[in-house]
Design a protein around this motif. Sequence first.
Motif, PDB file in Angstrom:
ATOM      1  N   THR A  41       0.692   4.025  -5.296  1.00  0.00           N
ATOM      2  CA  THR A  41       0.524   2.578  -5.221  1.00  0.00           C
ATOM      3  C   THR A  41       0.501   2.135  -3.764  1.00  0.00           C
ATOM      4  N   ILE A  42      -0.018   0.933  -3.536  1.00  0.00           N
ATOM      5  CA  ILE A  42      -0.006   0.361  -2.190  1.00  0.00           C
ATOM      6  C   ILE A  42       1.425   0.080  -1.758  1.00  0.00           C
ATOM      7  N   GLU A  43       2.271  -0.336  -2.697  1.00  0.00           N
ATOM      8  CA  GLU A  43       3.672  -0.628  -2.369  1.00  0.00           C
ATOM      9  C   GLU A  43       4.370   0.621  -1.838  1.00  0.00           C
ATOM     10  N   GLN A  44       4.142   1.755  -2.498  1.00  0.00           N
ATOM     11  CA  GLN A  44       4.735   3.012  -2.036  1.00  0.00           C
ATOM     12  C   GLN A  44       4.240   3.366  -0.633  1.00  0.00           C
ATOM     13  N   GLN A  45       2.959   3.160  -0.412  1.00  0.00           N
ATOM     14  CA  GLN A  45       2.348   3.432   0.889  1.00  0.00           C
ATOM     15  C   GLN A  45       2.989   2.573   1.989  1.00  0.00           C
ATOM     16  N   GLU A  46       3.194   1.293   1.707  1.00  0.00           N
ATOM     17  CA  GLU A  46       3.744   0.378   2.712  1.00  0.00           C
ATOM     18  C   GLU A  46       5.210   0.685   3.018  1.00  0.00           C
ATOM     19  N   ILE A  47       5.968   1.127   2.017  1.00  0.00           N
ATOM     20  CA  ILE A  47       7.367   1.494   2.248  1.00  0.00           C
ATOM     21  C   ILE A  47       7.453   2.650   3.239  1.00  0.00           C
ATOM     22  N   ILE A  48       6.604   3.634   3.048  1.00  0.00           N
ATOM     23  CA  ILE A  48       6.612   4.794   3.951  1.00  0.00           C
ATOM     24  C   ILE A  48       6.138   4.385   5.346  1.00  0.00           C
ATOM     25  N   TYR A  49       5.112   3.555   5.424  1.00  0.00           N
ATOM     26  CA  TYR A  49       4.627   3.092   6.723  1.00  0.00           C
ATOM     27  C   TYR A  49       5.719   2.335   7.480  1.00  0.00           C
ATOM     28  N   ASP A  50       6.442   1.463   6.773  1.00  0.00           N
ATOM     29  CA  ASP A  50       7.498   0.685   7.428  1.00  0.00           C
ATOM     30  C   ASP A  50       8.603   1.601   7.955  1.00  0.00           C
TER      31      ASP A  50
END
Length: 266
Positions: free
Chosen positions: A86-95
């Motif tokens: 998901t995009i949410e999972q992607q953004e958590i890792i990026y942050d």
Amino acid sequence: MAQQDNKELQQEELDPAIAGLEDLPNEEVFEQQVQSREESEAAADNIDAVPEPAEDKEQEDDIPVEEENQDPNYLRTDPKVVGYDTIEQQEIIYDYILSNFNPISDSILDIGCGRGDFLRHIENAYQSDVKYKGVDMNPQLIEVAQELSPSGNFTNSNWFDLDGNYAADWVVNIQSSILLYEDPGENFDPVQGLRNTITKMLELADHGIVISLLSTLAPDAYDEDYLVYDPIETLDWALNEYGAIGGNVKLDHSMTDAVFTLTIYK
């Protein structure tokens, strides 16, 4: 007299191709027999070559072909293209990656950058220009990255071929070591491949590196084709290699059960 009548009746019932041969010379009789046999054999050989009836062909053409139901923009928008559910999972890792340094003041080399999602995440979050270089082996993803971020600095290359011109304050590898774009061969060792990648990243980094990986502690959380790594084994190796020379080594497994990150400060 009766026998003669029966003989004449049998003669009349003979195949037309043979009846009347008695009235021909022997040579002509032989030639007609040979011709008849050849025609019969040819007909038998051609049985399999008879075309299907036109009616069946029309029915076959009417069968609808199921096309793949896929968004034509999936390469540009789908998180699964770059290894996330998901995009949410992607953004958590990026942050979390960004929590290790200041993306406004520090330069970044993103190896395995895919389509440049990390760059756009930084730009959207900080509303600022970024000193960023992205490298990926997949030419299609690099092409998409350049389309989505025309001003971005992207290169289609194997990261092991990079020289000092690509050096940056921080070198990041965000789950790019979980996929293989090329057949590595029978003797490929993913653990040694990871160690070689970390060593190369440190060669190009001035301040440090951050790499995120899939963990063996959550085997049911990802596709079986992905490369996974033992976090304890990875940490032990990093401490032995770089902790002894003053490097600050940190491993974090708190984001999700399936992902851990390794940070090494120089």
